[in-house]
Scaffold this motif. Structure first.
Motif, PDB file in Angstrom:
ATOM      1  N   ASP A 134      17.139  12.906  -4.263  1.00 41.07           N
ATOM      2  CA  ASP A 134      16.505  13.218  -2.974  1.00 41.07           C
ATOM      3  C   ASP A 134      15.676  12.029  -2.495  1.00 41.07           C
ATOM      4  O   ASP A 134      15.753  11.635  -1.321  1.00 41.07           O
ATOM      5  N   LEU A 135      14.877  11.478  -3.401  1.00 39.32           N
ATOM      6  CA  LEU A 135      14.018  10.357  -3.036  1.00 39.32           C
ATOM      7  C   LEU A 135      14.847   9.154  -2.599  1.00 39.32           C
ATOM      8  O   LEU A 135      14.517   8.462  -1.636  1.00 39.32           O
ATOM      9  N   GLY A 136      15.951   8.906  -3.315  1.00 42.19           N
ATOM     10  CA  GLY A 136      16.811   7.792  -2.946  1.00 42.19           C
ATOM     11  C   GLY A 136      17.363   7.925  -1.538  1.00 42.19           C
ATOM     12  O   GLY A 136      17.375   6.963  -0.766  1.00 42.19           O
ATOM     13  N   LEU A 137      17.812   9.126  -1.175  1.00 42.43           N
ATOM     14  CA  LEU A 137      18.343   9.341   0.169  1.00 42.43           C
ATOM     15  C   LEU A 137      17.266   9.206   1.232  1.00 42.43           C
ATOM     16  O   LEU A 137      17.505   8.667   2.320  1.00 42.43           O
ATOM     17  N   ILE A 138      16.071   9.678   0.933  1.00 41.99           N
ATOM     18  CA  ILE A 138      14.976   9.577   1.900  1.00 41.99           C
ATOM     19  C   ILE A 138      14.576   8.123   2.108  1.00 41.99           C
ATOM     20  O   ILE A 138      14.364   7.674   3.244  1.00 41.99           O
ATOM     21  N   LEU A 139      14.483   7.372   1.021  1.00 42.23           N
ATOM     22  CA  LEU A 139      14.129   5.964   1.123  1.00 42.23           C
ATOM     23  C   LEU A 139      15.189   5.158   1.863  1.00 42.23           C
ATOM     24  O   LEU A 139      14.928   4.047   2.333  1.00 42.23           O
ATOM     25  N   SER A 142       0.834  -1.204   0.000  1.00 43.88           N
ATOM     26  CA  SER A 142       0.000   0.000   0.000  1.00 43.88           C
ATOM     27  C   SER A 142       0.870   1.255   0.000  1.00 43.88           C
ATOM     28  O   SER A 142       0.586   2.232  -0.707  1.00 43.88           O
ATOM     29  N   TRP A 143       1.939   1.225   0.780  1.00 42.55           N
ATOM     30  CA  TRP A 143       2.814   2.390   0.916  1.00 42.55           C
ATOM     31  C   TRP A 143       3.533   2.727  -0.380  1.00 42.55           C
ATOM     32  O   TRP A 143       3.566   3.884  -0.805  1.00 42.55           O
ATOM     33  N   VAL A 144       4.108   1.723  -1.044  1.00 43.58           N
ATOM     34  CA  VAL A 144       4.946   2.014  -2.207  1.00 43.58           C
ATOM     35  C   VAL A 144       4.154   2.635  -3.344  1.00 43.58           C
ATOM     36  O   VAL A 144       4.698   3.379  -4.160  1.00 43.58           O
ATOM     37  N   ALA A 145       2.865   2.348  -3.408  1.00 42.16           N
ATOM     38  CA  ALA A 145       2.044   2.915  -4.474  1.00 42.16           C
ATOM     39  C   ALA A 145       1.926   4.433  -4.355  1.00 42.16           C
ATOM     40  O   ALA A 145       1.635   5.112  -5.347  1.00 42.16           O
ATOM     41  N   HIS A 146       2.175   4.966  -3.146  1.00 36.26           N
ATOM     42  CA  HIS A 146       2.034   6.403  -2.929  1.00 36.26           C
ATOM     43  C   HIS A 146       3.367   7.146  -2.950  1.00 36.26           C
ATOM     44  O   HIS A 146       3.403   8.349  -2.683  1.00 36.26           O
ATOM     45  N   ILE A 147       4.462   6.443  -3.269  1.00 30.86           N
ATOM     46  CA  ILE A 147       5.757   7.116  -3.346  1.00 30.86           C
ATOM     47  C   ILE A 147       5.781   8.208  -4.411  1.00 30.86           C
ATOM     48  O   ILE A 147       6.280   9.315  -4.155  1.00 30.86           O
ATOM     49  N   PRO A 148       5.223   7.976  -5.624  1.00 40.12           N
ATOM     50  CA  PRO A 148       5.180   9.082  -6.605  1.00 40.12           C
ATOM     51  C   PRO A 148       4.400  10.291  -6.101  1.00 40.12           C
ATOM     52  O   PRO A 148       4.761  11.440  -6.393  1.00 40.12           O
ATOM     53  N   TYR A 149       3.326  10.050  -5.329  1.00 39.60           N
ATOM     54  CA  TYR A 149       2.546  11.152  -4.753  1.00 39.60           C
ATOM     55  C   TYR A 149       3.412  11.997  -3.823  1.00 39.60           C
ATOM     56  O   TYR A 149       3.398  13.236  -3.879  1.00 39.60           O
ATOM     57  N   LEU A 150       4.197  11.327  -2.959  1.00 37.24           N
ATOM     58  CA  LEU A 150       5.053  12.069  -2.035  1.00 37.24           C
ATOM     59  C   LEU A 150       6.207  12.751  -2.764  1.00 37.24           C
ATOM     60  O   LEU A 150       6.645  13.832  -2.363  1.00 37.24           O
ATOM     61  N   LYS A 151       6.681  12.141  -3.832  1.00 38.97           N
ATOM     62  CA  LYS A 151       7.741  12.765  -4.620  1.00 38.97           C
ATOM     63  C   LYS A 151       7.268  14.097  -5.183  1.00 38.97           C
ATOM     64  O   LYS A 151       7.996  15.105  -5.159  1.00 38.97           O
ATOM     65  N   ASP A 152       6.042  14.129  -5.673  1.00 35.58           N
ATOM     66  CA  ASP A 152       5.480  15.375  -6.198  1.00 35.58           C
ATOM     67  C   ASP A 152       5.149  16.352  -5.071  1.00 35.58           C
ATOM     68  O   ASP A 152       5.411  17.557  -5.181  1.00 35.58           O
ATOM     69  N   LYS A 153       4.585  15.834  -3.995  1.00 34.33           N
ATOM     70  CA  LYS A 153       4.156  16.685  -2.883  1.00 34.33           C
ATOM     71  C   LYS A 153       5.326  17.456  -2.273  1.00 34.33           C
ATOM     72  O   LYS A 153       5.217  18.660  -1.976  1.00 34.33           O
ATOM     73  N   LEU A 154       6.460  16.771  -2.091  1.00 31.23           N
ATOM     74  CA  LEU A 154       7.627  17.399  -1.478  1.00 31.23           C
ATOM     75  C   LEU A 154       8.636  17.903  -2.509  1.00 31.23           C
ATOM     76  O   LEU A 154       9.724  18.349  -2.129  1.00 31.23           O
ATOM     77  N   GLN A 155       8.288  17.775  -3.797  1.00 30.57           N
ATOM     78  CA  GLN A 155       9.125  18.270  -4.904  1.00 30.57           C
ATOM     79  C   GLN A 155      10.547  17.695  -4.818  1.00 30.57           C
ATOM     80  O   GLN A 155      11.529  18.425  -4.757  1.00 30.57           O
ATOM     81  N   LEU A 156      10.618  16.372  -4.864  1.00 30.58           N
ATOM     82  CA  LEU A 156      11.885  15.668  -4.698  1.00 30.58           C
ATOM     83  C   LEU A 156      12.477  15.276  -6.048  1.00 30.58           C
ATOM     84  O   LEU A 156      11.751  14.923  -6.978  1.00 30.58           O
TER      85      LEU A 156
END
Length: 410
Positions: free
Chosen positions: A76-81, A58-72
């Motif tokens: 950036d996304l790799g370091l956060i993950l 369920s979580w991984v499906a929303h990773i693109p949403y968070l990428k856009d939301k936080l403008q990553l």
């Protein structure tokens, strides 16, 4: 020169039976699966495996949403993950000590409770710092749950003389597939990611409390040693590298499938959410038949060709970045990686001169480096050259692991 690993006597016996009566293959498969689903304790442990991946799917499906939301960016996304596997790596050496004091059932309960609460943090994170903190706690809880539920599965096998490890890992894959499918549906219905994750967490919490009495009834065996970590010998080091490559293959599907489908293959958000689902579908099928085909065809052969098939799936996704073809690529990746964990987890407990529990904990700790290194490495490569090059790196590691597997005698 080959590295020899003794194989369990019960697998040798099963192999002899199947070879002598080849026409009973389908009957043996049906018997193994039937035994698993009709065994109350085995079924309960499998549901714990499924609940863990249901949340992750369920979580991984929303990773693109968070990428856009936080403008990553990809980097950036790799370091956060990186935060989630960092939590896994920090917790894993402590899991043996905690489980010895809490017991497997309570460890499953407490870790599932923490996981359900923590998974709601990153999806609601207003900034990067809170997202990182949430993912780190998810990693801590996930590590404890991982060892606790695998220990429960091993205890059931030992107490009742059944083979359920591959089927339990199959339940993990099934949970991820269902979670991914539900996520695609709620995205299509425009349900908010926060509401979706809250609902899934509440459902898993309820299931965990229902299962706890059954888990508590599983016979346990007092560990001979409280050691949770040992210096790996050559055999264990080779297994760790193979496990690292397989884990990075799984990490690609978990953390980057939705992003690759959307950004590189041009898929919609709903279709992108299915990437992990297709991966989990193949993982599920491979693992449910694993307890039957491992004795027949051999762990070494399946591990070798599995790595080759997984690498081919990534190569296909890179060569033809069309949503349909990429989904097929992740399907092949899942099939290729499906038996890596069941084979290697079991094998790590049979390394000569290393206590079984210490071998398992050490292997699990180092193999999580695959999850630890995968997201940031792929992110940095994607930022510099493109995401397809990050996937190609993992494909190369899988091919190298296939070559190393040929040096083992499993």
């Amino acid at each position: 020169m080959s590295l020899i690993l003794p194989y369990p006597n019960e697998y040798n016996a099963m192999n002899t039976t199947v070879d002598q009566v080849p026409l009973s293959r389908n009957r043996l498969l049906r018997r193994n699966i039937s035994t698993y689903f009709t065994h109350r304790q085995a079924r309960a442990v499998g549901l714990v495996f499924a609940s863990d991946s249901l949340l992750l799917g369920s979580w991984v499906a929303h990773i693109p949403y968070l990428k856009d939301k936080l403008q990553l960016t990809d980097a950036d996304l790799g370091l956060i993950l990186f935060a989630m596997p960092a939590g896994l790596l920090v917790m894993n050496p402590l899991t043996g000590w905690l489980i010895a004091r809490l017991g497997e059932a309570r460890a499953c309960l407490f870790s599932a409770l923490g996981l359900c609460l923590a998974i709601c943090v990153p999806i609601n994170a207003p900034n990067i710092s809170i997202m990182v903190a949430g993912l780190f706690v998810v990693g801590l809880c996930g590590a404890l749950l991982n060892v606790a539920m695998n220990t429960c599965a091993s205890n059931v096998e030992r107490a009742h003389n059944v083979s359920i490890m591959a089927s339990c890992h199959g339940m993990w894959s099934l949970g991820g597939m269902i979670g991914s499918g539900i996520a695609g549906l709620v995205i299509a219905l425009k349900v908010s990611p926060a509401a979706h994750m809250f609902g899934m967490s509440a459902l898993i919490l309820l299931l965990t409390f229902v299962l706890r009495p059954i888990l508590a009834s599983i016979p346990t065996q007092r560990a001979e040693s409280t050691t949770s970590f040992v210096r790996p010998n050559l055999l264990l080091l080779v297994m760790i590298f193979i496990g690292l490559a397989v884990a990075m293959g799984e990490g690609v599907a978990l953390d980057w499938s939705a992003v690759y489908l959307r950004d590189s293959a041009g898929a919609s958000r709903q279709v992108a959410a299915l990437g992990f689902g297709f991966f989990s579908l193949a993982m599920t099928a491979g693992r449910f038949i694993g307890d039957t085909i491992i004795p027949r065809y051999g762990a070494k052969r399946l591990l070798t060709w599995g790595s080759v098939v997984a690498a081919a799936g990534l190569a296909l996704a890179i060569a033809i970045p069309h949503p349909t073809v990429v989904l097929l690529g992740f399907l092949l990746l899942g099939g290729g990686c499906s038996l890596g964990a069941p084979i290697l987890y079991a094998a790590s407990m049979r390394v000569p001169e290393i206590p079984p529990a210490a071998g398992l904990a050490t292997f699990a700790t180092f193999s999580f480096i695959g999850f630890l290194a995968g997201p940031p490495v792929i992110g940095f490569v994607a930022e510099a050259y493109g995401l397809s090059y990050g996937l190609a790196l993992i494909a190369l590691l899988l091919l190298l692991s296939a070559g190393l597997t040929r040096q083992l005698k499993l």
